[in-house]
Design a protein around this motif. Structure first.
Motif, PDB file in Angstrom:
ATOM      1  N   SER A   5      -1.271   5.059 -19.759  1.00  0.00           N
ATOM      2  CA  SER A   5      -1.631   4.692 -18.394  1.00  0.00           C
ATOM      3  C   SER A   5      -1.522   3.190 -18.181  1.00  0.00           C
ATOM      4  CB  SER A   5      -3.037   5.178 -18.053  1.00  0.00           C
ATOM      5  OG  SER A   5      -3.994   4.505 -18.825  1.00  0.00           O
ATOM      6  N   ASN A   6      -1.903   2.399 -19.173  1.00  0.00           N
ATOM      7  CA  ASN A   6      -1.749   0.951 -19.048  1.00  0.00           C
ATOM      8  C   ASN A   6      -0.281   0.555 -18.992  1.00  0.00           C
ATOM      9  OD1 ASN A   6      -4.412   0.366 -18.910  1.00  0.00           O
ATOM     10  ND2 ASN A   6      -4.520  -0.778 -20.813  1.00  0.00           N
ATOM     11  N   THR A   7       0.567   1.245 -19.731  1.00  0.00           N
ATOM     12  CA  THR A   7       1.997   0.962 -19.703  1.00  0.00           C
ATOM     13  C   THR A   7       2.576   1.278 -18.327  1.00  0.00           C
ATOM     14  OG1 THR A   7       2.140   1.450 -22.060  1.00  0.00           O
ATOM     15  CG2 THR A   7       4.203   1.446 -20.828  1.00  0.00           C
ATOM     16  N   VAL A   8       2.183   2.414 -17.778  1.00  0.00           N
ATOM     17  CA  VAL A   8       2.670   2.800 -16.444  1.00  0.00           C
ATOM     18  C   VAL A   8       2.191   1.797 -15.398  1.00  0.00           C
ATOM     19  CG1 VAL A   8       2.508   4.554 -14.636  1.00  0.00           C
ATOM     20  CG2 VAL A   8       2.912   5.245 -16.994  1.00  0.00           C
ATOM     21  N   VAL A   9       0.894   1.436 -15.443  1.00  0.00           N
ATOM     22  CA  VAL A   9       0.357   0.458 -14.495  1.00  0.00           C
ATOM     23  C   VAL A   9       1.054  -0.893 -14.680  1.00  0.00           C
ATOM     24  CG1 VAL A   9      -1.718  -0.865 -13.884  1.00  0.00           C
ATOM     25  CG2 VAL A   9      -1.871   1.596 -14.213  1.00  0.00           C
ATOM     26  N   GLY A  10       1.309  -1.280 -15.910  1.00  0.00           N
ATOM     27  CA  GLY A  10       2.002  -2.541 -16.174  1.00  0.00           C
ATOM     28  C   GLY A  10       3.399  -2.562 -15.599  1.00  0.00           C
ATOM     29  N   ALA A  47       2.240 -14.417   3.861  1.00  0.00           N
ATOM     30  CA  ALA A  47       0.927 -13.914   3.459  1.00  0.00           C
ATOM     31  C   ALA A  47       1.060 -12.605   2.683  1.00  0.00           C
ATOM     32  CB  ALA A  47       0.029 -13.722   4.684  1.00  0.00           C
ATOM     33  N   VAL A  48       1.858 -11.691   3.191  1.00  0.00           N
ATOM     34  CA  VAL A  48       2.053 -10.406   2.500  1.00  0.00           C
ATOM     35  C   VAL A  48       2.701 -10.626   1.140  1.00  0.00           C
ATOM     36  CG1 VAL A  48       3.401  -8.264   2.575  1.00  0.00           C
ATOM     37  CG2 VAL A  48       2.099  -8.974   4.564  1.00  0.00           C
ATOM     38  N   GLY A  49       3.704 -11.485   1.089  1.00  0.00           N
ATOM     39  CA  GLY A  49       4.381 -11.752  -0.179  1.00  0.00           C
ATOM     40  C   GLY A  49       3.448 -12.319  -1.229  1.00  0.00           C
ATOM     41  N   PHE A  50       2.626 -13.301  -0.852  1.00  0.00           N
ATOM     42  CA  PHE A  50       1.721 -13.900  -1.826  1.00  0.00           C
ATOM     43  C   PHE A  50       0.586 -12.954  -2.216  1.00  0.00           C
ATOM     44  CE2 PHE A  50       3.556 -18.073  -0.586  1.00  0.00           C
ATOM     45  CZ  PHE A  50       3.953 -18.444  -1.864  1.00  0.00           C
ATOM     46  N   ILE A  51       0.108 -12.142  -1.284  1.00  0.00           N
ATOM     47  CA  ILE A  51      -0.935 -11.163  -1.619  1.00  0.00           C
ATOM     48  C   ILE A  51      -0.385 -10.141  -2.608  1.00  0.00           C
ATOM     49  CG2 ILE A  51      -2.290  -9.260  -0.684  1.00  0.00           C
ATOM     50  CD1 ILE A  51      -2.760 -11.025   1.801  1.00  0.00           C
ATOM     51  N   VAL A  52       0.804  -9.633  -2.339  1.00  0.00           N
ATOM     52  CA  VAL A  52       1.428  -8.672  -3.266  1.00  0.00           C
ATOM     53  C   VAL A  52       1.654  -9.323  -4.621  1.00  0.00           C
ATOM     54  CG1 VAL A  52       3.547  -7.351  -3.700  1.00  0.00           C
ATOM     55  CG2 VAL A  52       2.456  -7.231  -1.480  1.00  0.00           C
ATOM     56  N   LEU A  53       2.098 -10.569  -4.626  1.00  0.00           N
ATOM     57  CA  LEU A  53       2.333 -11.289  -5.879  1.00  0.00           C
ATOM     58  C   LEU A  53       1.044 -11.434  -6.683  1.00  0.00           C
ATOM     59  CD1 LEU A  53       4.458 -13.122  -7.489  1.00  0.00           C
ATOM     60  CD2 LEU A  53       3.273 -15.009  -6.374  1.00  0.00           C
ATOM     61  N   LEU A  54      -0.030 -11.859  -6.041  1.00  0.00           N
ATOM     62  CA  LEU A  54      -1.289 -12.074  -6.758  1.00  0.00           C
ATOM     63  C   LEU A  54      -1.919 -10.772  -7.243  1.00  0.00           C
ATOM     64  CD1 LEU A  54      -2.843 -14.900  -4.559  1.00  0.00           C
ATOM     65  CD2 LEU A  54      -1.763 -15.108  -6.807  1.00  0.00           C
ATOM     66  N   VAL A  55      -1.909  -9.753  -6.404  1.00  0.00           N
ATOM     67  CA  VAL A  55      -2.487  -8.461  -6.815  1.00  0.00           C
ATOM     68  C   VAL A  55      -1.672  -7.852  -7.950  1.00  0.00           C
ATOM     69  CG1 VAL A  55      -2.961  -6.101  -6.034  1.00  0.00           C
ATOM     70  CG2 VAL A  55      -3.616  -8.034  -4.604  1.00  0.00           C
ATOM     71  N   SER A  56      -0.354  -7.922  -7.852  1.00  0.00           N
ATOM     72  CA  SER A  56       0.503  -7.388  -8.911  1.00  0.00           C
ATOM     73  C   SER A  56       0.326  -8.160 -10.210  1.00  0.00           C
ATOM     74  CB  SER A  56       1.972  -7.443  -8.489  1.00  0.00           C
ATOM     75  OG  SER A  56       2.179  -6.661  -7.366  1.00  0.00           O
ATOM     76  N   LEU A  57       0.170  -9.457 -10.088  1.00  0.00           N
ATOM     77  CA  LEU A  57      -0.038 -10.283 -11.273  1.00  0.00           C
ATOM     78  C   LEU A  57      -1.351  -9.918 -11.970  1.00  0.00           C
ATOM     79  CD1 LEU A  57       1.311 -12.567 -12.829  1.00  0.00           C
ATOM     80  CD2 LEU A  57       0.005 -14.179 -11.441  1.00  0.00           C
ATOM     81  N   ALA A  58      -2.395  -9.687 -11.189  1.00  0.00           N
ATOM     82  CA  ALA A  58      -3.676  -9.278 -11.772  1.00  0.00           C
ATOM     83  C   ALA A  58      -3.550  -7.922 -12.465  1.00  0.00           C
ATOM     84  CB  ALA A  58      -4.760  -9.224 -10.701  1.00  0.00           C
ATOM     85  N   GLY A  59      -2.871  -6.979 -11.825  1.00  0.00           N
ATOM     86  CA  GLY A  59      -2.673  -5.668 -12.438  1.00  0.00           C
ATOM     87  C   GLY A  59      -1.805  -5.726 -13.677  1.00  0.00           C
ATOM     88  N   PHE A  60      -0.768  -6.534 -13.641  1.00  0.00           N
ATOM     89  CA  PHE A  60       0.133  -6.668 -14.781  1.00  0.00           C
ATOM     90  C   PHE A  60      -0.586  -7.296 -15.977  1.00  0.00           C
ATOM     91  CE2 PHE A  60       3.401  -9.058 -17.143  1.00  0.00           C
ATOM     92  CZ  PHE A  60       4.229  -8.003 -17.494  1.00  0.00           C
ATOM     93  N   ILE A  61      -1.323  -8.383 -15.736  1.00  0.00           N
ATOM     94  CA  ILE A  61      -2.053  -9.039 -16.825  1.00  0.00           C
ATOM     95  C   ILE A  61      -3.125  -8.118 -17.377  1.00  0.00           C
ATOM     96  CG2 ILE A  61      -3.665 -10.930 -17.326  1.00  0.00           C
ATOM     97  CD1 ILE A  61      -1.991 -12.647 -15.397  1.00  0.00           C
ATOM     98  N   GLY A  62      -3.838  -7.435 -16.492  1.00  0.00           N
ATOM     99  CA  GLY A  62      -4.877  -6.522 -16.941  1.00  0.00           C
ATOM    100  C   GLY A  62      -4.347  -5.361 -17.755  1.00  0.00           C
TER     101      GLY A  62
END
Length: 172
Positions: A5-10, A47-62
């Motif tokens: 599941s972490n691999t899929v989320v990553g 705004a949408v681009g940076f929000i998607v970037l930050l949320v995706s970055l948090a999910g990827f790192i996590g």
């Protein structure tokens, strides 16, 4: 199962992270344009681009580095984003709900009336400061340049967009 599941989320977050780059690039490209319509889209796209970037970055790192704090931040951000999108959708339907247009017998287009829409939208449209940008966008797009040369018979036979119907009602 935890590792899968972490691999899929990553991988999903890596994909959304990479897709945010063209969104931000498109918004920056719109900054080069002097047209009113495109410049109105620049700030929301950024705004949408940076929000998607930050949320995706948090999910990827996590997901990839097993950082629980980043996954909690990702989960909370996704909850807020889903709630915001739901609210925006409901608001959009509530504001524009009655504006279906009336079918006019013998015409191929619909007639739209401002009175069919919500009072909030009517007030926003009637305010000169809000309407000035929209008017400049329509005039700058030259969407109605062809319509000016039409004869009255053309108006009866052609399929008109709502903007062209509004222009027709001001000409005749």
């Amino acid at each position: 199962m935890y590792r899968l599941s972490n691999t899929v989320v990553g991988y999903l977050n890596l994909l959304t992270l990479l897709s945010s780059i063209p969104i931000i690039g498109g918004a920056l490209w719109l900054a080069r344009s002097s047209a009113t319509c495109e410049s109105a889209l620049q700030t929301p796209l950024l705004a949408v681009g940076f929000i998607v970037l930050l949320v995706s970055l948090a999910g990827f790192i996590g997901a990839c580095f097993n950082v629980a704090c980043a996954l909690w931040l990702y989960l909370f951000s996704m909850l807020v984003l889903i709630a915001a999108l739901l609210c925006i959708t409901v608001f959009g339907f509530a504001v524009t709900g009655g504006g279906n247009g009336d079918q006019i017998p013998g015409r191929v287009y619909r007639e739209y009336h401002l009175s069919d829409y919500s009072a909030w939208l009517r007030r926003r449209i009637s305010e000169d400061g809000n309407w000035r940008a929209a008017r400049a966008c329509v005039v700058g797009s030259r969407a109605c340049a062809e319509v000016v040369r039409w004869t009255p018979i053309d108006y009866l036979q052609r399929d008109l967009t709502p903007i062209q119907v509004n222009l027709r009602s001001h000409l005749f």
